[in-house]
Enzyme design. Structure first.
Site, PDB file in Angstrom:
ATOM      1  N   ARG A 224     -82.677  11.933 -66.089  1.00  0.00           N
ATOM      2  CA  ARG A 224     -81.250  12.177 -66.363  1.00  0.00           C
ATOM      3  C   ARG A 224     -81.079  12.761 -67.767  1.00  0.00           C
ATOM      4  O   ARG A 224     -80.288  13.681 -67.974  1.00  0.00           O
ATOM      5  CB  ARG A 224     -80.459  10.867 -66.211  1.00  0.00           C
ATOM      6  CG  ARG A 224     -80.259  10.473 -64.753  1.00  0.00           C
ATOM      7  CD  ARG A 224     -79.310   9.291 -64.610  1.00  0.00           C
ATOM      8  NE  ARG A 224     -79.900   8.029 -65.014  1.00  0.00           N
ATOM      9  CZ  ARG A 224     -80.564   7.187 -64.196  1.00  0.00           C
ATOM     10  NH1 ARG A 224     -80.698   7.475 -62.922  1.00  0.00           N
ATOM     11  NH2 ARG A 224     -81.074   6.060 -64.650  1.00  0.00           N
ATOM     12  N   PHE A 243     -77.848  13.602 -53.099  1.00  0.00           N
ATOM     13  CA  PHE A 243     -78.244  12.180 -53.057  1.00  0.00           C
ATOM     14  C   PHE A 243     -77.837  11.524 -54.384  1.00  0.00           C
ATOM     15  O   PHE A 243     -78.651  10.949 -55.089  1.00  0.00           O
ATOM     16  CB  PHE A 243     -79.754  12.030 -52.829  1.00  0.00           C
ATOM     17  CG  PHE A 243     -80.293  12.834 -51.660  1.00  0.00           C
ATOM     18  CD1 PHE A 243     -80.187  12.353 -50.359  1.00  0.00           C
ATOM     19  CD2 PHE A 243     -80.892  14.074 -51.862  1.00  0.00           C
ATOM     20  CE1 PHE A 243     -80.678  13.083 -49.289  1.00  0.00           C
ATOM     21  CE2 PHE A 243     -81.393  14.817 -50.797  1.00  0.00           C
ATOM     22  CZ  PHE A 243     -81.293  14.315 -49.503  1.00  0.00           C
ATOM     23  N   ASP A 265     -73.376  12.385 -51.278  1.00  0.00           N
ATOM     24  CA  ASP A 265     -74.106  11.210 -50.825  1.00  0.00           C
ATOM     25  C   ASP A 265     -73.493  10.796 -49.493  1.00  0.00           C
ATOM     26  O   ASP A 265     -72.354  11.151 -49.187  1.00  0.00           O
ATOM     27  CB  ASP A 265     -74.007  10.051 -51.835  1.00  0.00           C
ATOM     28  CG  ASP A 265     -75.167   9.066 -51.702  1.00  0.00           C
ATOM     29  OD1 ASP A 265     -76.117   9.144 -52.501  1.00  0.00           O
ATOM     30  OD2 ASP A 265     -75.123   8.220 -50.778  1.00  0.00           O
ATOM     31  N   SER A 266     -74.278  10.042 -48.705  1.00  0.00           N
ATOM     32  CA  SER A 266     -73.745   9.597 -47.415  1.00  0.00           C
ATOM     33  C   SER A 266     -73.223   8.170 -47.516  1.00  0.00           C
ATOM     34  O   SER A 266     -72.844   7.582 -46.506  1.00  0.00           O
ATOM     35  CB  SER A 266     -74.822   9.707 -46.334  1.00  0.00           C
ATOM     36  OG  SER A 266     -75.960   8.981 -46.723  1.00  0.00           O
ATOM     37  N   ASP A 315     -82.750  14.302 -55.060  1.00  0.00           N
ATOM     38  CA  ASP A 315     -83.398  13.001 -55.304  1.00  0.00           C
ATOM     39  C   ASP A 315     -83.222  12.123 -54.055  1.00  0.00           C
ATOM     40  O   ASP A 315     -82.472  11.143 -54.079  1.00  0.00           O
ATOM     41  CB  ASP A 315     -82.766  12.337 -56.536  1.00  0.00           C
ATOM     42  CG  ASP A 315     -83.475  11.042 -56.927  1.00  0.00           C
ATOM     43  OD1 ASP A 315     -84.648  10.859 -56.529  1.00  0.00           O
ATOM     44  OD2 ASP A 315     -82.858  10.215 -57.621  1.00  0.00           O
ATOM     45  N   CYS A 355     -89.773   9.939 -54.078  1.00  0.00           N
ATOM     46  CA  CYS A 355     -90.093   8.568 -54.508  1.00  0.00           C
ATOM     47  C   CYS A 355     -90.935   7.881 -53.438  1.00  0.00           C
ATOM     48  O   CYS A 355     -90.978   6.663 -53.354  1.00  0.00           O
ATOM     49  CB  CYS A 355     -88.824   7.775 -54.801  1.00  0.00           C
ATOM     50  SG  CYS A 355     -87.749   7.562 -53.384  1.00  0.00           S
TER      51      CYS A 355
HETATM   52  N1  SAH Z   1     -80.229  10.116 -57.851  1.00  0.00           N
HETATM   53  C1  SAH Z   1     -79.736   8.763 -57.750  1.00  0.00           C
HETATM   54  C2  SAH Z   1     -80.539   7.911 -56.782  1.00  0.00           C
HETATM   55  C3  SAH Z   1     -80.636   8.453 -55.377  1.00  0.00           C
HETATM   56  S1  SAH Z   1     -81.082   7.267 -54.191  1.00  0.00           S
HETATM   57  C4  SAH Z   1     -79.678   8.153 -59.154  1.00  0.00           C
HETATM   58  O1  SAH Z   1     -80.171   8.755 -60.130  1.00  0.00           O
HETATM   59  O2  SAH Z   1     -79.140   7.061 -59.299  1.00  0.00           O
HETATM   60  C5  SAH Z   1     -80.896   8.110 -52.688  1.00  0.00           C
HETATM   61  C6  SAH Z   1     -79.449   8.254 -52.212  1.00  0.00           C
HETATM   62  O3  SAH Z   1     -79.468   9.086 -51.054  1.00  0.00           O
HETATM   63  C7  SAH Z   1     -78.724   6.994 -51.790  1.00  0.00           C
HETATM   64  O4  SAH Z   1     -77.556   6.851 -52.545  1.00  0.00           O
HETATM   65  C8  SAH Z   1     -78.386   7.211 -50.297  1.00  0.00           C
HETATM   66  O5  SAH Z   1     -77.081   6.700 -49.971  1.00  0.00           O
HETATM   67  C9  SAH Z   1     -78.402   8.701 -50.192  1.00  0.00           C
HETATM   68  N2  SAH Z   1     -78.717   9.289 -48.881  1.00  0.00           N
HETATM   69  C10 SAH Z   1     -79.688   8.930 -48.021  1.00  0.00           C
HETATM   70  N3  SAH Z   1     -79.757   9.798 -46.982  1.00  0.00           N
HETATM   71  C11 SAH Z   1     -78.790  10.739 -47.193  1.00  0.00           C
HETATM   72  C12 SAH Z   1     -78.385  11.917 -46.485  1.00  0.00           C
HETATM   73  N4  SAH Z   1     -78.980  12.298 -45.368  1.00  0.00           N
HETATM   74  N5  SAH Z   1     -77.378  12.646 -47.007  1.00  0.00           N
HETATM   75  C13 SAH Z   1     -76.759  12.260 -48.155  1.00  0.00           C
HETATM   76  N6  SAH Z   1     -77.134  11.171 -48.867  1.00  0.00           N
HETATM   77  C14 SAH Z   1     -78.126  10.419 -48.393  1.00  0.00           C
END
Ligand code: SAH
Length: 412
Positions: A224, A243, A265-266, A315, A355
């Protein structure tokens, strides 16, 4: 309140002299001799114990290999506490291990009041995760061994941090593999579960009771920061944070001066928190928009609509927990990276991550390369990223390297 943990602990397994023993099959000693802490079910010739009980691990010829916590229902049937025969696995052992993990953190560069204090196997405490958010500790006990020693570990954590509040988030799916039920709530002390973390130049609100993992992704802290620096230097206009969870990269980009960030995000609750985090840092709401949507579908829509961005973060969640899932996961990673390259402006930067423990850094690099080739885009890999240093991997435990990222700058 800190209760003392001396001899006669509830575990009653502090005396290695009365231990049960497990004996390994011939030829299965190698990984323990290299100080890797996992013993798989298939490596054990005979012996067993109760859940979390300490066992003496012997090689096929009866030679001492380690003291381990037995886990009767897990494929990882035992996890080693110590490779030293004279060591006693008792409350004092856990006190030393916790103290040493915390002490190690004082030597790391972390610009935040949120920090991972114990990172499982890498800190000699297999299955234990402890994050600190200000004056509150949040712990996950995900193996039979740390479950059995929970009270002792909780007391050691308070003693060695000087804190009073410890919340348990033992609801990770990996608990099921160890035959353990979910367990959440205050273990020591009590207080608010909606907290505010100060990281670099910004603040991020989080919910330790309902958020992912222990509430937040501390492991992306340095990324970040890097993203904020890029936003400042390259004067990002249109940023896409895929995400986004609670908006960590969104806030970082805005802090670096990005004109506008679209975050996808979903998870509805995560997006509510993300919007709140933009407001918390005093950024004008017009600079951020949020989409409750599937990333893959959204990337396709942007491509079809001819919409492009000069910085993109990818991510995604863990597509491949183990190597067994690697092939399907590789396709999923490739898809989103290919789509992201298509909507990345020339000169723009992609921060892309995996990850997944089942995807090596080398494989991830190949996936991103082939995504670029398919999209007809080339770029400079300007940085290789990993988890923040308070999420260490160790020489003996390469599985500790789960988070890897590449910063790719598209050629002009
Ligand atoms: N980048 C974030 C962490 C991401 S964790 C940070 O720095 O804090 C992964 C995220 O992906 C989660 O919030 C989850 O809700 C979301 N997610 C999972 N599958 C998804 C999809 N198909 N479309 C959109 N979001 C999704």
């Amino acid at each position: 309140m800190v209760t003392s943990f001396g001899a006669g602990s509830a575990q009653g397994c502090g005396d290695n002299g009365t231990m049960k023993t497990i004996r390994l099959r011939a030829g299965k000693e190698r990984s323990l001799q290299r100080r890797h802490p996992w013993i798989f079910e298939s490596a054990i010739e005979r012996g067993g114990a109760d859940s979390g009980e300490t066992v003496r691990v012997e090689g096929h010829e009866g030679q001492f290999l380690g003291w381990a916590a037995f886990s009767p229902s897990s494929k990882i049937r035992a996890r080693v506490w110590s490779f030293v025969e004279s060591e006693r696995i008792d409350a004092a052992f856990f006190g030393r291990a916790v103290a040493s993990a915390i002490q190690a953190r004082t030597r790391l560069e972390v610009h935040s009041d949120g920090m991972r204090l114990v990172h499982g196997e890498s800190d000699g405490l297999p299955g234990l995760i402890v994050d600190r958010y200000g004056d509150t500790l949040v712990a996950q006990f995900t193996s039979a061994g740390v479950e059995r020693w929970k009270a002792v570990i909780a007391d050691a954590l308070l003693l060695h941090t000087g804190l009073e509040k410890l919340y348990e988030r033992s609801d990770a799916s990996s608990r099921g593999l160890e035959g353990l039920p979910e367990s959440t709530g205050w273990l020591r002390g009590s207080g608010a579960t909606d907290l505010v973390l100060r990281e670099h130049d910004w603040q991020l609100a989080l919910d330790i009771a309902h958020g992912h993992k222990t509430g937040f992704y501390l492991d992306q802290r340095d990324s970040r920061k890097k993203f904020a620096e890029h936003a400042r230097r390259l004067q990002f206009q249109r940023v896409l944070n895929c995400f986004c969870y609670t908006g960590g990269f969104t806030v970082a980009a805005l802090s670096g001066g990005a004109a506008h960030v679209t975050s996808i995000d979903s998870s509805g609750p995560a997006l509510v928190q993300a919007a709140a985090n933009v407001a918390l840092n005093g950024f004008a709401p017009e600079r951020a928009s949020f989409m409750d949507a599937d990333v893959n579908a959204s990337l396709r829509q942007f491509a079809q609509a001819g919409q492009s961005f000069d910085a993109i973060v990818l991510d995604p969640p863990k597509y491949a927990p183990t190597v067994a899932h690697a092939e399907r996961a590789a396709r999923a990673y490739k898809d989103i990276n290919r789509l992201a390259f298509k909507i990345l402006e020339p000169g723009g930067v992609l921060f892309t991550y995996s990850c997944s423990g089942g995807i090596s850094a080398d494989l991830f690099h190949k996936i991103v390369a082939s995504a670029g080739a398919d999209a007809g885009v080339d770029g400079f890999i300007t940085e290789r990223m990993g988890g923040a240093p308070d999420h260490p991997m160790t020489i003996n435990f390469p599985e500790g390297e789960y988070l890897k990222g590449l910063v790719v700058m598209r050629k002009l």
